[in-house]
Scaffold this active site. Structure first.
Site, PDB file in Angstrom:
ATOM      1  N   HIS A 123       0.730  -1.141   0.018  1.00  0.00           N
ATOM      2  CA  HIS A 123       0.089  -0.067  -0.002  1.00  0.00           C
ATOM      3  C   HIS A 123       0.986   1.215   0.086  1.00  0.00           C
ATOM      4  CE1 HIS A 123      -2.963  -2.649   2.533  1.00  0.00           C
ATOM      5  NE2 HIS A 123      -2.981  -3.016   1.436  1.00  0.00           N
TER       6      HIS A 123
HETATM    7  C1  LIG Z   1      -0.464  -8.270  -3.488  1.00  0.00           C
HETATM    8  C2  LIG Z   1      -1.322  -7.296  -2.931  1.00  0.00           C
HETATM    9  C3  LIG Z   1      -2.602  -7.222  -2.311  1.00  0.00           C
HETATM   10  C4  LIG Z   1      -3.281  -6.191  -1.840  1.00  0.00           C
HETATM   11  N1  LIG Z   1      -4.803  -6.331  -1.305  1.00  0.00           N
HETATM   12  C5  LIG Z   1      -5.265  -5.119  -1.104  1.00  0.00           C
HETATM   13  C6  LIG Z   1      -6.637  -5.305  -0.500  1.00  0.00           C
HETATM   14  O1  LIG Z   1      -7.044  -6.621  -0.294  1.00  0.00           O
HETATM   15  N2  LIG Z   1      -7.419  -4.342  -0.322  1.00  0.00           N
HETATM   16  C7  LIG Z   1      -7.059  -2.938  -0.636  1.00  0.00           C
HETATM   17  O2  LIG Z   1      -7.735  -2.198  -0.382  1.00  0.00           O
HETATM   18  N3  LIG Z   1      -5.695  -2.904  -1.269  1.00  0.00           N
HETATM   19  C8  LIG Z   1      -5.069  -3.964  -1.436  1.00  0.00           C
HETATM   20  N4  LIG Z   1      -3.830  -3.518  -2.188  1.00  0.00           N
HETATM   21  C9  LIG Z   1      -3.323  -2.534  -2.819  1.00  0.00           C
HETATM   22  C10 LIG Z   1      -4.242  -1.949  -3.719  1.00  0.00           C
HETATM   23  O3  LIG Z   1      -4.507  -3.151  -4.560  1.00  0.00           O
HETATM   24  C11 LIG Z   1      -3.500  -0.449  -4.553  1.00  0.00           C
HETATM   25  O4  LIG Z   1      -3.446   0.339  -3.384  1.00  0.00           O
HETATM   26  C12 LIG Z   1      -4.589  -0.097  -5.521  1.00  0.00           C
HETATM   27  O5  LIG Z   1      -4.633  -1.141  -6.616  1.00  0.00           O
HETATM   28  C13 LIG Z   1      -3.914   1.044  -6.119  1.00  0.00           C
HETATM   29  O6  LIG Z   1      -4.651   1.584  -6.922  1.00  0.00           O
HETATM   30  P1  LIG Z   1      -4.069   2.601  -8.158  1.00  0.00           P
HETATM   31  O7  LIG Z   1      -5.113   2.724  -9.296  1.00  0.00           O
HETATM   32  O8  LIG Z   1      -3.535   3.669  -7.514  1.00  0.00           O
HETATM   33  O9  LIG Z   1      -2.735   1.814  -8.980  1.00  0.00           O
HETATM   34  P2  LIG Z   1      -2.526   0.232  -9.513  1.00  0.00           P
HETATM   35  O10 LIG Z   1      -3.822  -0.414  -9.037  1.00  0.00           O
HETATM   36  O11 LIG Z   1      -1.369  -0.176  -9.068  1.00  0.00           O
HETATM   37  O12 LIG Z   1      -2.910   0.612 -11.017  1.00  0.00           O
HETATM   38  C14 LIG Z   1      -1.982   1.497 -11.871  1.00  0.00           C
HETATM   39  C15 LIG Z   1      -1.962   0.809 -13.068  1.00  0.00           C
HETATM   40  O13 LIG Z   1      -1.074   1.822 -14.018  1.00  0.00           O
HETATM   41  C16 LIG Z   1      -0.254   1.150 -14.822  1.00  0.00           C
HETATM   42  N5  LIG Z   1       0.825   1.625 -15.312  1.00  0.00           N
HETATM   43  C17 LIG Z   1       1.707   2.480 -14.329  1.00  0.00           C
HETATM   44  N6  LIG Z   1       2.581   3.297 -14.914  1.00  0.00           N
HETATM   45  C18 LIG Z   1       2.058   3.332 -16.260  1.00  0.00           C
HETATM   46  C19 LIG Z   1       2.523   3.990 -17.554  1.00  0.00           C
HETATM   47  N7  LIG Z   1       3.613   4.744 -17.259  1.00  0.00           N
HETATM   48  N8  LIG Z   1       2.043   3.745 -18.465  1.00  0.00           N
HETATM   49  C20 LIG Z   1       0.632   3.079 -18.775  1.00  0.00           C
HETATM   50  N9  LIG Z   1       0.282   2.287 -17.589  1.00  0.00           N
HETATM   51  C21 LIG Z   1       0.943   2.602 -16.261  1.00  0.00           C
HETATM   52  C22 LIG Z   1       0.117  -0.122 -14.051  1.00  0.00           C
HETATM   53  O14 LIG Z   1       0.476  -1.177 -14.964  1.00  0.00           O
HETATM   54  C23 LIG Z   1      -1.040  -0.340 -13.324  1.00  0.00           C
HETATM   55  O15 LIG Z   1      -1.905  -1.512 -13.820  1.00  0.00           O
HETATM   56  C24 LIG Z   1      -2.983  -4.925  -2.183  1.00  0.00           C
HETATM   57  C25 LIG Z   1      -1.641  -4.621  -3.281  1.00  0.00           C
HETATM   58  C26 LIG Z   1      -0.855  -5.854  -3.285  1.00  0.00           C
HETATM   59  C27 LIG Z   1       0.192  -5.572  -4.404  1.00  0.00           C
END
Ligand SMILES: Cc1cc2nc3c(=O)[nH]c(=O)nc-3n(C[C@H](O)[C@H](O)[C@H](O)COP(=O)(O)OP(=O)(O)OC[C@H]3O[C@@H](n4cnc5c(N)ncnc54)[C@H](O)[C@@H]3O)c2cc1C
Ligand code: SF4
Length: 495
Positions: free
Chosen positions: A433
């Site tokens: 996180h």
């Molecule tokens: C193993 C694991 C278990 C977890 N379990 C939980 C849970 O049970 N509950 C919970 O609330 N949270 C959980 N989390 C955390 C939660 O999943 C994340 O905080 C959340 O998904 C973040 O959302 P986001 O949209 O900010 O980023 P992300 O979900 O990381 O999505 C970002 C996306 O942007 C893409 N990206 C990045 N840079 C670029 C670029 N330059 N060009 C194009 N695409 C790009 C990436 O490939 C990715 O697909 C967990 C995390 C992990 C790793």
């Protein structure tokens, strides 16, 4: 669901849309879906591939290789050195997460407002609450049923109950979950309402387009205004996408600041203020079989020590990962490997006070992050509580995993006087996180985006993910990210 796969693009390509969203995780999916439902043209650009439930691999090694960034082992520099784990796939980290759903706690919201009173109007809690209601209904969020919990979760409930710690079944974003224990490898039946199964298809139904396997390399801005992005396909072909209304970064708290820095946008504390919830895990051996690879992957949590910055969860892994985490040598290791079915595994997430920095390296993000002395003490306390709960639940032996402590502990009394090692390298931890690297705030000197999620220096450039969070939250962040991203989308729609 995919309009264009970057693997099929080998020559330079130009695209355009009203809004370009970078990243398809919870933040990007929510922005795309909110805007598309209002009739606004949206193009989501995702660096990772699109993977269907039937293609989700059963073993961790293949899952890490196909669904995670850097094989799930991106490394932070600091003490202790820790991996930070992120998904890299259409749906982002929601595809591989535990589906644990938590509303932003009101006490954390109060901290944010106390630090910057402008956030009281920008993020009113009653509006967040209304969004949480909607998200919970959309994603089928509900407490884990006892029938699919499995022993790993039920034993945690037992241990917490005996110790008098507040605990409960975890509320998760799942529909029809059968407790196959494969959330971290991607649900093979599509029962987790991760973004690829929920908000992204909804966005596409309302006209949004998704481009996968294209890495955005920079934000294009002209005369103080964002006009699009540039990216590259796996074969090296350049992709340029013009945005007539806005560019929204939703690439995560590590990748969004890197994109800003690579685009020459150094406004405010970009990349600084990185905060996290480092986690440690404890294994315990029970007389009866636990088979921790069965049942809801993460189905039970202990919340009674949240004020001490600690939260505990059951952790289900596939067998290969349990084997890799088994300690010891020689005959005792062989015996434990033969008895893998008898091991439980639980984790503690620490709301650490430490702050780190994200910078743009030549190929990837460089994250520097070292725990503070107090964070180490909090971790040691959390590991001790995990061991106590396991022993109370009937474990024959627990494996604390802190160097300097006994490898195997069989009595609670043996834990009492163990001091928290001051050497950070005594702890084995990982981060899942992440927050705070493009903070929201009213003062441009202290914040990267304003209270409308728009970059302080570049018009039409927004950040929607947990980079904008003023602090870490102490709870699982996905639902809070979704709610704040919905608010960001409203500002984009209103411009
Ligand atoms: C193993 C694991 C278990 C977890 N379990 C939980 C849970 O049970 N509950 C919970 O609330 N949270 C959980 N989390 C955390 C939660 O999943 C994340 O905080 C959340 O998904 C973040 O959302 P986001 O949209 O900010 O980023 P992300 O979900 O990381 O999505 C970002 C996306 O942007 C893409 N990206 C990045 N840079 C670029 C670029 N330059 N060009 C194009 N695409 C790009 C990436 O490939 C990715 O697909 C967990 C995390 C992990 C790793
Ligand atoms: S526990 Fe199993 S069935 Fe349930 S959502 Fe996770 S992977 Fe799917």
């Amino acid at each position: 669901m995919i309009s264009l796969d970057g693997r099929d693009v080998r020559v330079p390509l130009e695209l355009s849309s009203d809004v370009v969203v970078v990243g398809s995780g919870p933040a990007g999916a929510m922005v795309a879906r909110t805007l598309a439902r209002r009739g606004i043209g949206v193009l989501v650009v995702e660096e990772g591939p699109f993977v269907t439930p039937a293609e989700m691999p059963a073993d961790s090694f293949s899952a890490m290789a196909s669904l995670y960034r850097d094989m799930g082992a991106s490394l932070m520099l600091g003490a202790p050195p820790m991996p930070f784990v992120q998904g890299r796939v259409v749906g982002g980290t929601s595809v591989v997460n535990g589906a644990i759903s938590w509303r932003l706690p009101e006490d954390v919201h109060r901290e944010w407002v106390a630090a910057d009173p402008a956030l009281s109007d920008a993020l009113p809690y009653r509006e967040l609450d209304a969004l949480f209601d909607e998200i919970e209904a959309d994603l089928g969020i509900h407490p884990t049923e006892a029938e699919i919990a499995g022993p790993n979760n039920l034993l945690l409930a037992k241990g917490a109950e005996i110790l008098g710690l507040e605990h409960r079944p975890i509320s998760r974003n799942v529909r029809g979950c059968r407790g196959l224990g494969r959330c971290l490898q991607g649900c093979p039946e599509g029962n987790k309402t991760s973004m690829d199964r929920s908000y992204l298809p909804d966005a596409v139904r309302h006209g949004a387009r998704i481009v996968c396997n294209v890495e955005v390399t920079r934000v294009v801005h002209e005369q103080g205004r964002a006009v699009g992005v540039e990216g590259v396909t796996p074969s090296g072909a350049r992709v340029r996408i013009r945005a007539s209304r806005a560019v929204v970064l939703a690439a995560s708290a590590v990748q969004s600041p890197v994109l800003l820095i690579r685009s020459g946008l150094q406004q405010g504390p970009v990349g600084r203020g990185f905060s996290a919830h480092p986690g440690a895990a404890v294994a315990g051996r029970f007389r009866e079989p636990v088979r921790l690879w069965e049942g809801a992957t993460q189905g039970h949590e202990v919340i009674g020590l949240r004020k001490e910055r600690l939260k505990f969860e059951a952790l289900g892994y596939d067998m290969t990962l349990v084997a890799a985490r088994t300690k010891g040598v020689g005959a005792s290791l062989v015996r434990d490997l033969e008895d893998l079915a008898h091991f439980a595994n639980w984790g503690v997430a620490v709301r650490a006070r430490a702050e780190g920095v994200v910078r743009a390296g030549p190929k990837r993000a460089i994250v520097t992050y070292s725990l503070e002395r107090e964070d180490l003490r909090t971790t040691a306390r959390g590991v001790k509580v995990l061991c106590e709960m396991m022993l109370a639940a009937g474990a024959e032996a627990v494996f604390p995993g802190i160097y300097g402590w006994p490898e195997r502990v069989t009595e609670r009394t043996a834990l009492a006087d163990l001091p928290a090692p001051s050497d950070p390298n005594a702890y084995t931890m990982a981060v899942t996180h992440m927050f705070g690297t493009c903070r929201m705030g009213s003062r441009p000197a202290d914040a990267v985006v304003g209270t409308d999620f728009q970059h302080h220096a570049i018009e039409g450039l927004y950040v929607a993910d947990s980079s904008v969070f003023p602090t870490n939250t102490g709870v699982n962040p996905q639902t809070s990210i979704l709610a704040l991203a919905a608010m960001c989308a409203r500002h984009v729609a209103a411009r």
